[in-house]
Design a protein around this motif. Structure first.
Motif, short mmCIF file in Angstrom:
data_model
loop_
_atom_site.label_atom_id
_atom_site.label_comp_id
_atom_site.label_asym_id
_atom_site.label_seq_id
_atom_site.Cartn_x
_atom_site.Cartn_y
_atom_site.Cartn_z
N ASP A 18 0.83 -1.19 0.00
CA ASP A 18 0.00 0.00 0.00
C ASP A 18 0.86 1.24 0.00
N ASP A 21 -1.59 8.01 -0.17
CA ASP A 21 -2.54 8.59 -1.12
C ASP A 21 -2.81 7.66 -2.30
N ASP A 23 -5.31 6.16 -3.26
CA ASP A 23 -6.57 6.27 -3.98
C ASP A 23 -6.42 7.17 -5.21
N ILE A 24 -5.37 7.98 -5.24
CA ILE A 24 -5.19 8.89 -6.37
C ILE A 24 -3.84 8.69 -7.06
N ARG A 250 -9.81 15.22 -4.92
CA ARG A 250 -10.71 14.80 -3.83
C ARG A 250 -11.95 15.69 -3.78
N ARG A 253 -14.23 14.89 -6.64
CA ARG A 253 -14.97 13.63 -6.42
C ARG A 253 -16.16 13.87 -5.50
N ARG A 294 -12.31 1.66 -10.51
CA ARG A 294 -11.37 2.14 -9.49
C ARG A 294 -12.00 3.29 -8.68
N LEU A 295 -12.64 4.19 -9.41
CA LEU A 295 -13.31 5.30 -8.73
C LEU A 295 -14.39 4.76 -7.80
N ASP A 298 -12.76 3.44 -4.70
CA ASP A 298 -12.28 4.56 -3.88
C ASP A 298 -13.42 5.25 -3.13
N ILE A 307 -7.80 -3.01 -4.83
CA ILE A 307 -7.14 -2.12 -5.79
C ILE A 307 -6.00 -2.84 -6.51
#
Ligand SMILES: [Zn+2]
Ligand SMILES: [Zn+2]
Lengths: 364, 184
Positions: A18, A21, A23-24, A250, A253, A294-295, A298, A307
């Motif tokens: 992991d 950040d 997620d982006i 962010r 989104r 993926r979005l 997230d 992921i």
């Protein structure tokens, strides 16, 4: 390690960790360009010089104690295998085409690769998951400091590390961050951001090569300037810019979720359905669907898909990998069939995995 | 005219392309042209591109015309040619690349004018072989920044954010102690 280890239908092991950040920011890459004094650059050197450089560099690398490296000579590799390494970003398209003693030295977890006799004698590359500019640079810097004790680097007090292209001279440092920016793309903010970045001396590119600007909503952001700034200044500037973009993504989104929750979820779930059931899939469509899923993950709209599987699929949908999966070279239309099959396998096996052995597999 | 590639910015660079004897002109903005070439490998795909013109435009230098090109090249080559690799400054402008490290010395009085266009200076200020850079300073700076954010979060009673920031600081502090990952 034999070459097969690096050609498996899997994401490299460094990617399974992991990142910050995550997620982006998908991954961080640091590249250092170096040349050896006393040898002409690959574009003008002789076969003999090429061989010398290859030997000296490979020797220096294989003598490192705590990282295991494997060495591969490019001209000994079949074309498809070269392409797979390009698609994994372990070698560049330019290196893949080289005939004179060009080679690549790869660490077993694929987080470090050193291209020998590409445009410069050495291209040191370090990869890490998520947003880790300083940490990744530190790894590259350490390897570089080790190598400089064993290799006669071409260095000039005025121009710094000398490189074949003047866009790399000085620090020889190119730092890149691969970002997934679906919300900024959907809300048409990427053009403004690209312009802003250009003014700041940064470059934005698509990740699947030229002409794929926002395929899968993936963007690679890197520094342009290598001379006149220290490594720390270069990294810090990029760090600040990327942090800003993360915040903007962010925010975008959240406002998408607020303004059009149904439309957004519909789009996301349709994408998942397509990946799980389609029979024909172009790389464009695959990249778009993977971005939407993926979005969804997230935003918590899709559960049970790690992921890491999406990262893997992103690499596997490329031409070379699809053909390797099929075990033969294929025409474009055939590739689309195999790509669809591959994605079905990857995304339909996820549910069972996450129920049974998912925890041990992904939560280590 | 609008750039053919991004279709956003004003085109300022003209690339002449000759495919099968057919001449075509493409117009790009400075940003897109810069991404293609002179300095990106993707551009090399198309060997038919007349890079000279692109590079000349890029560097804001005059274009050599075909007729006189030969003579001028020869003249330039005899004037300054790198003793180690044989490159002339003209050849560098054509290809956007240098042939060897000696080139930097050979063309040391011409290179800065090129470098000022593509770099943020003409003098190296970074790492020097034989010295160790202190990357820890950067990590420390980063920790300080997050500490500020943490204070802010506490003041604004955003406790979940604060907890995350605290974890981030802990992570970085651990890295600072270990001294990064030990490569060699
Ligand atoms: Zn453009
Ligand atoms: Zn030279």
């Amino acid at each position: 390690m034999n070459l097969e280890h690096f050609l498996k239908n899997e994401a490299p092991s460094w990617m399974s960790k992991d990142g910050v950040d995550a997620d982006i920011v998908i991954s961080t890459r640091i590249r250092l360009a170096r040349n050896l004094a006393g040898y002409r650059y690959p574009r003008s050197f002789s076969e003999q010089e090429a061989k010398h450089v290859d030997d000296v560099v490979t020797n220096a690398l294989t003598n490192i104690n705590n990282v295991m490296f494997s060495h591969f000579t490019i001209k000994e590799m079949p074309a498809l295998q070269r392409q797979v390494l390009v698609e994994k970003h372990l070698i560049s398209p330019l290196l893949a085409k080289k005939e004179k003693s060009a080679s690549v030295v790869i660490s077993n977890d694929e987080s470090i690769s050193v291209m020998v006799n590409e445009e410069d004698h050495l291209r040191i590359q370090c990869l890490a998951p998520g947003f880790q500019l300083l940490e990744t640079y530190e790894i590259a810097d350490k390897l570089d400091s080790y190598l400089e004790k064993h290799l006669p680097y071409a260095f000039d007090e005025t121009f710094g590390y000398l490189t074949s292209c003047p866009t790399n001279v000085g620090t020889g440092l190119r730092a890149s961050v691969m970002m997934h920016l679906p919300a900024l793309t959907m809300s048409n903010q990427m053009k403004v951001i690209t312009q802003m970045l250009t003014r700041l001396g940064m470059v934005v590119r698509g990740i699947y090569g030229e002409g794929s600007e926002n395929l899968g909503n993936m963007y690679q952001i890197s520094n342009q300037v290598t001379l006149g700034k220290t490594e720390q200044e270069i990294l810090e500037d990029l760090q600040n810019v990327v942090s800003q973009i993360i915040q903007n993504e962010r925010k975008a989104r959240q406002s998408l979720m607020k303004q059009a929750p149904i439309a957004l979820e519909d789009r996301i779930q349709r994408a998942l359905g397509t990946l799980r059931y389609a029979r024909v899939m172009t790389s464009d469509e695959a990249a778009t669907c993977l971005s939407n899923v993926r979005l969804g993950v997230d935003l918590g709209l899709i559960k049970g898909i790690p992921i890491s599987i999406l990262n893997e699929c992103m690499i596997l949908i490329q031409q070379g990998f699809v053909q390797q999966y099929a075990g033969t070279t294929l025409q474009a239309t055939e590739r689309d069939l195999f790509r669809a099959k591959l994605l079905r396998e990857k995304l339909n096996s996820v549910d069972e995995n996450s129920k049974e052995k998912g925890e041990e597999k992904y939560d280590v | 005219m609008i750039c053919e590639h991004c279709k956003v910015r004003e085109a300022s660079v003209t690339v002449t392309q000759i495919i099968n004897g057919q001449k075509s002109e493409r117009h790009y903005c400075e940003v897109c042209a810069g991404q293609f070439h002179p300095f990106h490998i993707d551009f090399n795909k198309d060997d038919n591109l007349q890079l000279a013109q692109l590079v000349s435009n890029w560097f804001g230098l005059p274009i050599w015309k075909n007729e006189t090109q030969e003579k001028q090249t020869q003249a330039a080559q005899t004037a300054t040619t790198c003793p180690t690799c044989g490159y002339s400054f003209r050849q560098f402008l054509n290809e956007g690349k240098l042939g060897c490290s000696q080139c930097y010395e050979t063309f040391s009085n011409k290179l800065p004018q090129v470098l000022t266009k593509i770099q943020s200076g003409t003098k190296h200020t970074g790492k020097i072989p034989g010295t160790t850079t202190n990357n820890h300073l950067l990590l420390k700076k980063q920790i300080d920044k997050i500490r500020e954010k943490l204070q802010q979060a506490i003041v604004e009673e955003r406790f979940e954010d604060a907890a995350n920031l605290r974890d981030e600081i802990k992570d970085l502090e651990r890295k600072l102690e270990v001294g990064g990952v030990d490569t060699p």
